[in-house]
Design an enzyme around this catalytic site. Structure first.
Site, PDB file in Angstrom:
ATOM      1  N   GLU A 200      -2.627  -1.714  -4.746  1.00  0.00           N
ATOM      2  CA  GLU A 200      -3.956  -1.598  -5.379  1.00  0.00           C
ATOM      3  C   GLU A 200      -3.620  -2.118  -6.912  1.00  0.00           C
ATOM      4  O   GLU A 200      -3.157  -1.367  -7.302  1.00  0.00           O
ATOM      5  CB  GLU A 200      -4.762  -0.236  -5.183  1.00  0.00           C
ATOM      6  CG  GLU A 200      -6.298  -0.163  -5.897  1.00  0.00           C
ATOM      7  CD  GLU A 200      -6.581   1.360  -5.339  1.00  0.00           C
ATOM      8  OE1 GLU A 200      -6.788   1.675  -4.239  1.00  0.00           O
ATOM      9  OE2 GLU A 200      -7.204   1.858  -6.522  1.00  0.00           O
TER      10      GLU A 200
ATOM     11  N   ASP B  18      -6.799   7.898   2.718  1.00  0.00           N
ATOM     12  CA  ASP B  18      -5.972   7.085   1.769  1.00  0.00           C
ATOM     13  C   ASP B  18      -5.293   6.100   2.642  1.00  0.00           C
ATOM     14  O   ASP B  18      -4.828   5.102   2.343  1.00  0.00           O
ATOM     15  CB  ASP B  18      -5.067   8.050   1.032  1.00  0.00           C
ATOM     16  CG  ASP B  18      -5.550   9.395   0.318  1.00  0.00           C
ATOM     17  OD1 ASP B  18      -5.894   8.823  -1.134  1.00  0.00           O
ATOM     18  OD2 ASP B  18      -6.018  10.162   0.909  1.00  0.00           O
TER      19      ASP B  18
END
Lengths: 165, 165
Positions: free
Chosen positions: B59, B132
């Site tokens: 990310e 997550d």
């Protein structure tokens, strides 16, 4: 990320401090971040190999300034933390204000003032160049002066954890 | 830093994608940052050892949200970049909006929507938990779908660089 200052200082509170070495780990701004982080890791590993410090102090990064710069600084400091911690060397973080206050008496000291005080404290002939190297030495001085008992305990615990050869 | 999502996906654009594994690397919030980064490194190394991925997607962090969280995320992602780059695995960064857009068609999709699309794309029985882990799988899907030719070139170059046994 472009110039990661490194400074090695020998000494203890109440005794004269000595500069062992200082310099910068550079990475090319045009390269991808993952590769730059790898080069920073290799550079820091070389410094740790060469000087085997008892303690490592790293600048505590705050996200209050330029966002892009701060992200890079946070990532470079993460690499430095990792390199030291992997070797069992205790790591302590100090804010730029703490460092400035430690060497100059003022948390808002100018860069040149920090350089001048580093030169005086380490009894050098001229301020270390580049400024990032001088900042790293200031951080090391700050850490030695602030640490005292805590540093000794951390270093002793670290040595006790080391695997016997 | 507390829960670093990890997802492994096998496949290619235009073909069904398969989930190989997913999970999280956890570190205790009460521990010092240097030690947490070390544990994240160890956790990621285990995932890389177990799955030997051809490509790694991470990310891309922006400092627009909560400052403390973002610093931690930047540092954890630096560790992930380092682990992959050290092995010669090409690393690509995608923003959360790019990932959401890739799997759901909207860069502003809710977390639940991303989880639902990951479940559908990977033909799972239920959304991966914790969120997550689902986000990490979404990142992997995004990377495979966006990459195509670039991924193949990067993987080929990476293999060509590997030292011969």
């Amino acid at each position: 990320m472009t110039r990661c200052g490194v400074g090695v200082v020998d000494g203890a509170p109440g005794r004269p401090l000595t500069m062992v070495a200082c310099g910068v780990v550079r990475t090319p701004a045009e390269e991808d971040v993952p590769l730059r982080l790898l080069k920073i890791e290799q550079g820091i590993e070389e410094w740790l190999d060469a000087h085997a410090p008892d303690l490592v102090a790293i600048e505590r990064v705050f996200a209050q300034h330029n966002v892009r710069t701060v992200m890079g600084t946070a990532q470079a400091s993460a690499v430095a933390m990792l390199c030291a911690t992997r070797r069992g060397i205790p790591v302590t973080l100090h804010t730029p204000s703490e460092v400035k206050a430690a060497v100059s008496g003022s948390g808002r000291a100018e860069k040149a003032q920090v350089g001048a005080m580093v030169t005086r404290i380490l009894r050098l002939d001229a301020p270390p160049r580049p400024a990032d190297a001088a900042d790293a030495l200031a951080l090391a001085i700050c850490h030695i002066w602030r640490g005292t008992a805590n540093n000794r305990i951390a270093a002793a615990l670290s040595r006790a954890r080391e695997p016997r050869p």
